[in-house]
Scaffold this motif. Structure first.
Motif, PDB file in Angstrom:
ATOM      1  N   LEU A 388      20.461  41.518  17.472  1.00 41.97           N
ATOM      2  CA  LEU A 388      20.244  41.032  16.114  1.00 41.97           C
ATOM      3  C   LEU A 388      21.565  40.614  15.477  1.00 41.97           C
ATOM      4  O   LEU A 388      21.655  39.555  14.833  1.00 41.97           O
ATOM      5  CB  LEU A 388      19.571  42.120  15.284  1.00 41.97           C
ATOM      6  N   PHE A 389      22.603  41.433  15.661  1.00 41.53           N
ATOM      7  CA  PHE A 389      23.903  41.088  15.098  1.00 41.53           C
ATOM      8  C   PHE A 389      24.427  39.786  15.709  1.00 41.53           C
ATOM      9  O   PHE A 389      24.999  38.944  15.010  1.00 41.53           O
ATOM     10  CB  PHE A 389      24.899  42.225  15.340  1.00 41.53           C
ATOM     11  N   GLY A 390      24.230  39.638  17.028  1.00 41.04           N
ATOM     12  CA  GLY A 390      24.669  38.414  17.685  1.00 41.04           C
ATOM     13  C   GLY A 390      23.988  37.181  17.114  1.00 41.04           C
ATOM     14  O   GLY A 390      24.629  36.138  16.910  1.00 41.04           O
ATOM     15  N   VAL A 391      22.689  37.277  16.848  1.00 41.44           N
ATOM     16  CA  VAL A 391      21.963  36.143  16.273  1.00 41.44           C
ATOM     17  C   VAL A 391      22.480  35.831  14.869  1.00 41.44           C
ATOM     18  O   VAL A 391      22.663  34.660  14.494  1.00 41.44           O
ATOM     19  CB  VAL A 391      20.453  36.452  16.237  1.00 41.44           C
ATOM     20  N   ILE A 392      22.745  36.885  14.088  1.00 43.67           N
ATOM     21  CA  ILE A 392      23.214  36.685  12.708  1.00 43.67           C
ATOM     22  C   ILE A 392      24.552  35.950  12.689  1.00 43.67           C
ATOM     23  O   ILE A 392      24.736  34.986  11.938  1.00 43.67           O
ATOM     24  CB  ILE A 392      23.333  38.041  11.980  1.00 43.67           C
ATOM     25  N   ILE A 393      25.501  36.388  13.524  1.00 43.31           N
ATOM     26  CA  ILE A 393      26.810  35.720  13.487  1.00 43.31           C
ATOM     27  C   ILE A 393      26.748  34.345  14.155  1.00 43.31           C
ATOM     28  O   ILE A 393      27.538  33.469  13.831  1.00 43.31           O
ATOM     29  CB  ILE A 393      27.922  36.591  14.112  1.00 43.31           C
ATOM     30  N   GLN A 394      25.809  34.160  15.086  1.00 43.01           N
ATOM     31  CA  GLN A 394      25.617  32.818  15.667  1.00 43.01           C
ATOM     32  C   GLN A 394      25.142  31.856  14.590  1.00 43.01           C
ATOM     33  O   GLN A 394      25.644  30.721  14.483  1.00 43.01           O
ATOM     34  CB  GLN A 394      24.592  32.878  16.795  1.00 43.01           C
ATOM     35  N   ILE A 395      24.207  32.290  13.763  1.00 38.98           N
ATOM     36  CA  ILE A 395      23.735  31.463  12.647  1.00 38.98           C
ATOM     37  C   ILE A 395      24.881  31.171  11.687  1.00 38.98           C
ATOM     38  O   ILE A 395      24.985  30.079  11.119  1.00 38.98           O
ATOM     39  CB  ILE A 395      22.572  32.174  11.915  1.00 38.98           C
ATOM     40  N   GLY A 396      25.776  32.158  11.539  1.00 39.02           N
ATOM     41  CA  GLY A 396      26.923  31.971  10.660  1.00 39.02           C
ATOM     42  C   GLY A 396      28.014  31.092  11.244  1.00 39.02           C
ATOM     43  O   GLY A 396      29.011  30.815  10.565  1.00 39.02           O
ATOM     44  N   GLY A 397      27.854  30.661  12.496  1.00 39.94           N
ATOM     45  CA  GLY A 397      28.828  29.765  13.101  1.00 39.94           C
ATOM     46  C   GLY A 397      29.979  30.464  13.791  1.00 39.94           C
ATOM     47  O   GLY A 397      31.083  29.901  13.897  1.00 39.94           O
ATOM     48  N   TYR A 398      29.744  31.669  14.315  1.00 42.31           N
ATOM     49  CA  TYR A 398      30.812  32.401  15.000  1.00 42.31           C
ATOM     50  C   TYR A 398      31.286  31.606  16.222  1.00 42.31           C
ATOM     51  O   TYR A 398      30.478  31.060  16.983  1.00 42.31           O
ATOM     52  CB  TYR A 398      30.313  33.777  15.438  1.00 42.31           C
ATOM     53  N   VAL A 399      32.611  31.575  16.421  1.00 41.66           N
ATOM     54  CA  VAL A 399      33.218  30.803  17.514  1.00 41.66           C
ATOM     55  C   VAL A 399      33.623  31.745  18.642  1.00 41.66           C
ATOM     56  O   VAL A 399      34.532  32.568  18.471  1.00 41.66           O
ATOM     57  CB  VAL A 399      34.455  30.024  17.025  1.00 41.66           C
ATOM     58  N   PRO A 400      32.964  31.676  19.833  1.00 42.13           N
ATOM     59  CA  PRO A 400      33.358  32.532  20.961  1.00 42.13           C
ATOM     60  C   PRO A 400      34.638  32.014  21.604  1.00 42.13           C
ATOM     61  O   PRO A 400      35.039  30.868  21.393  1.00 42.13           O
ATOM     62  CB  PRO A 400      32.166  32.423  21.914  1.00 42.13           C
ATOM     63  N   SER A 401      35.278  32.894  22.401  1.00 44.55           N
ATOM     64  CA  SER A 401      36.520  32.492  23.068  1.00 44.55           C
ATOM     65  C   SER A 401      36.744  33.368  24.285  1.00 44.55           C
ATOM     66  O   SER A 401      36.020  34.344  24.517  1.00 44.55           O
ATOM     67  CB  SER A 401      37.705  32.617  22.106  1.00 44.55           C
ATOM     68  N   LEU A 402      37.774  33.032  25.053  1.00 45.35           N
ATOM     69  CA  LEU A 402      38.115  33.817  26.236  1.00 45.35           C
ATOM     70  C   LEU A 402      39.034  34.986  25.915  1.00 45.35           C
ATOM     71  O   LEU A 402      39.126  35.937  26.683  1.00 45.35           O
ATOM     72  CB  LEU A 402      38.781  32.918  27.290  1.00 45.35           C
ATOM     73  N   ASP A 403      39.731  34.930  24.789  1.00 44.40           N
ATOM     74  CA  ASP A 403      40.693  35.982  24.471  1.00 44.40           C
ATOM     75  C   ASP A 403      40.548  36.526  23.050  1.00 44.40           C
ATOM     76  O   ASP A 403      41.405  37.283  22.581  1.00 44.40           O
ATOM     77  CB  ASP A 403      42.134  35.481  24.668  1.00 44.40           C
TER      78      ASP A 403
END
Length: 444
Positions: A388-403
């Motif tokens: 659920l938290f992952g979906v919420i921050i995905q909607i908020g535009g969270y930017v994943p990265s390698l580091d």
């Protein structure tokens, strides 16, 4: 015949038995906490897996337990009826959890092929969750068989939650120290091995300390699944308590998933991960005596309601974290920890009361199956929280990265606060109407 002496149990349990039972928290605590605390970030910030997909990866293996845990409970009931002990299942399950937990964070590196990295995590987490069922399900069934005293079950559960707090502090608080000291994949590998050693040591300790502990009278397991389902369908108090615990587990696990994001992106201080976590869990160590007093004076359901309100107020207060002094933020974190401690103690103290009453009514052993259904709901709640938290921050535009070095937009930071504080508050307070004394408090 039985590995342990089988006899009626008096109201007082030896300290050795209480501590031996509580040691199981060093299996359940790390498994329940560490994946929820770091697995989502491990996927998004070392494998560059999008947050929404990472959330699904965290959920899917544990969703299997919703189906498998009642089966594990049924097997545990059958073994208990034959031998008078659930401990062999717990020992093998604990060893399996330790090995697969270390493998979960081993990161074999498939050359940057994200789908293979993700598939490996899903498979190993699937095996880890299955092994955990063979420990956790019989572990949740034990209190109903170790003592038949209403108050003593609260004390037994209080020991368990106090040790759980220590286990969570040791594993959850220590994990960021390891991953910060040894950066990158190597840090996660070392962390997985360290936590695995803690888990296997605890499983062995529980087995050897409790193998001579007496249990209540043996009953035959309910013979057919159809009859078991009929029992669960008509067992209204159990369903209500299960609903409370599921919703609250979902809320707490959503909060825990947000801790590293909150520290780094919400408060702009990665070094606060361990203090935030310790501030949340630490109060459980001093709240246990209060839980016992409230149980004796007001009843377990009243205690559950009080601590639920405390947690909800604290989480709403944390919504002001961006403008509050750091000392006030930690005050609300500690207040949430106090609420969390009571929300753990009282449902787990009520559960064996309901099990014992139902077994007395039917004459059959249902502890294992009830514990299996209970653990399935708990496991699902713990898994859905990070998802659920992952979906919420995905909607908020969270930017994943390698580091983990990506700069997050304001919308992602806002989503972190929503997932960390507002959603857990709403979920936990939603459970309040279900906490009805006339249904759940057998002393009333």
């Amino acid at each position: 015949m039985a590995e342990r002496a089988v006899k009626a149990v008096g109201p007082r349990l030896p300290i050795r038995t209480q501590i031996g039972f509580a040691m199981g928290s060093f299996v359940t605590g790390p498994f329940g906490t560490v994946p929820g605390l770091v697995l989502l970030q491990y996927l998004t910030d070392t494998m560059a897996i999008p947050a929404a997909i990472a959330g699904v990866i965290v959920v899917v293996p544990k969703a299997w337990d919703v189906l498998f845990n009642p089966v594990a409970g049924r097997l545990s009931d059958g073994h208990f009826a034959r031998t008078g002990s659930r401990l062999p299942y717990m020992l093998l399950g604990g060893i399996g959890v330790a090995v697969t937990f270390a493998a979960l964070f081993a990161h074999p590196d498939f050359g940057g092929r994200t789908w293979l990295d993700a598939g490996y995590v899903v498979l190993v987490f699937f095996l880890c969750a299955t092994a955990f069922a063979f420990f956790q399900v019989p572990y949740n069934a034990l209190p109903a068989e170790l003592t038949d005293d209403y108050a003593q079950r609260t004390r037994l559960t209080s020991w368990r939650i106090a040790f759980l707090a220590l286990a969570i502090l040791a594993s959850g608080g220590g994990v960021p120290l390891i991953t910060d000291a040894v950066e990158g994949v190597a840090g996660y590998r070392i962390m997985g091995v360290v936590v695995g050693v803690i888990i296997v040591s605890a499983a062995i300790a529980v087995f050897f300390i409790l193998r001579r502990a007496p249990v209540s009278a043996l009953r035959q397991p309910t013979p057919r699944w159809r009859e078991l389902l009929a029992v669960l369908k008509s067992w209204r108090p159990f369903r209500w308590l299960l609903g409370i615990y599921f919703v609250q587990s979902l809320g707490v696990s959503t909060l825990l998933a947000g801790v590293p994001y909150m520290a780094r992106d919400g408060l702009d201080a990665s070094g606060l991960r361990t203090p935030l976590f310790a501030g949340f869990v630490g109060p459980a160590l001093v709240v246990m005596p209060l839980c016992v007093v409230l149980s004796d004076r007001l009843g377990k359901v009243a205690g559950l309601r009080i601590f639920t309100v405390v947690f909800g107020i604290a989480m709403l207060g944390l919504l002001g974290s961006p403008v509050l002094p750091l000392a006030v933020v930690f005050f609300f974190v500690a207040l949430a920890g106090i609420g969390y401690a009571g929300m753990q103690v009282f449902p787990l103290a009520i559960l064996p009361d309901l099990i014992a009453a139902e077994e007395e009514r039917t004459g059959n052993t249902t502890a294992g199956v009830a514990a299996g259904v209970w653990t399935a709901a708990d496991t699902l709640g713990l898994a859905l929280g990070p998802g659920l938290f992952g979906v919420i921050i995905q909607i908020g535009g969270y930017v994943p990265s390698l580091d983990g070095s990506a700069i997050q937009p304001d919308s992602a930071v806002t989503a972190i606060f929503v997932g960390f504080a507002l959603v857990p508050a709403i979920l936990v307070l939603t459970a309040l109407p279900l906490a009805r004394r006339k249904l759940l408090d057998l002393r009333a």
